[in-house]
Scaffold this active site. Sequence first.
Site, short mmCIF file in Angstrom:
data_model
loop_
_atom_site.label_atom_id
_atom_site.label_comp_id
_atom_site.label_asym_id
_atom_site.label_seq_id
_atom_site.Cartn_x
_atom_site.Cartn_y
_atom_site.Cartn_z
N THR A 16 0.88 -1.20 0.12
CA THR A 16 0.00 0.02 0.10
C THR A 16 0.99 1.06 -0.03
O THR A 16 1.99 1.11 0.39
CB THR A 16 -0.88 -0.09 1.30
N HIS A 17 0.24 2.38 -0.41
CA HIS A 17 0.92 3.67 -0.21
C HIS A 17 0.09 4.62 0.55
O HIS A 17 0.28 5.90 0.47
CB HIS A 17 1.05 4.28 -1.86
N ASP A 77 -7.19 -5.63 -0.36
CA ASP A 77 -8.19 -4.69 -1.40
C ASP A 77 -9.78 -4.63 -0.50
O ASP A 77 -10.22 -6.04 -0.40
CB ASP A 77 -8.20 -5.19 -2.50
N SER A 78 -10.15 -3.55 -0.37
CA SER A 78 -11.21 -3.37 0.54
C SER A 78 -12.16 -2.39 -0.04
O SER A 78 -11.80 -1.42 -0.98
CB SER A 78 -10.94 -2.95 1.94
N HIS A 163 -11.08 6.09 8.60
CA HIS A 163 -11.14 6.70 7.34
C HIS A 163 -12.07 6.45 6.37
O HIS A 163 -12.92 5.51 6.72
CB HIS A 163 -9.35 6.33 6.81
N TYR A 165 -15.31 5.80 4.18
CA TYR A 165 -16.52 5.89 4.44
C TYR A 165 -16.98 5.59 5.90
O TYR A 165 -18.21 5.52 6.12
CB TYR A 165 -17.13 4.90 3.44
N HIS A 198 -14.67 -5.48 8.80
CA HIS A 198 -14.21 -6.23 7.72
C HIS A 198 -12.77 -6.99 7.86
O HIS A 198 -12.48 -8.18 7.25
CB HIS A 198 -14.75 -5.97 6.39
#
Length: 214
Positions: A16-17, A77-78, A163, A165, A198
């Site tokens: 990730t970035h 990936d979410s 962070h 939503y 999740h």
Amino acid sequence: MTIPKLRRGDRLVLATHNAGKLKEFQELFAPFGLELISAGDLGLPEPEENGTTFAENARTKAHASAKGANMLALSDDSGISVDALDGQPGVYTADWAGVPRNFTNAMQRVQDELLAKGATAPADRTAAFNATLCLAHPDGRDVLYVGKCEGILIWPPRGTQGHGYDPMFQPNGYDITFGEMSPEQKHSWSPGEQGLSHRARAFAQFVENQIEQS
């Protein structure tokens, strides 16, 4: 073929970035003594995410980091899928925030599209956060872990924690949003427990199958 279990002191790349995502994973990994470094910190390029599922995008990111750093890499990936919007934004969750990312605008877009559908009652505003973790080895092996948290979308957004939503997502069984929860409450994960978010639910499976228990 399987990927050997991780042990205390092992180091892996988080593909990730996103500083917020790195922080969240570091909190989850803290009890296990595993060191996480982000693909961004290593200067690795961001691969193009052109998959149509969370699993496809998770694999793309994990394998790019595993090969780029020549070490084990974990990706996530979410996204959020809104039932009244036929599962959107789904894999395009981040894209709805534009460039640069502005999730205030993204939440407003979700709200506007729900109103256009006449979705004002809680029963019409159901949604789910989804997370797919992929652990990839430089030699091409990988394994996936999937977690899901269902709830409703409230308006106006509440809370400044988390962070994305989070301020408009209220998980089932709670009267506060992810944005109003502390990280500990949002994840509410512990060994042998499923967790709430999740990501925590996917992580619980990851821990059970992938981390050596002392």
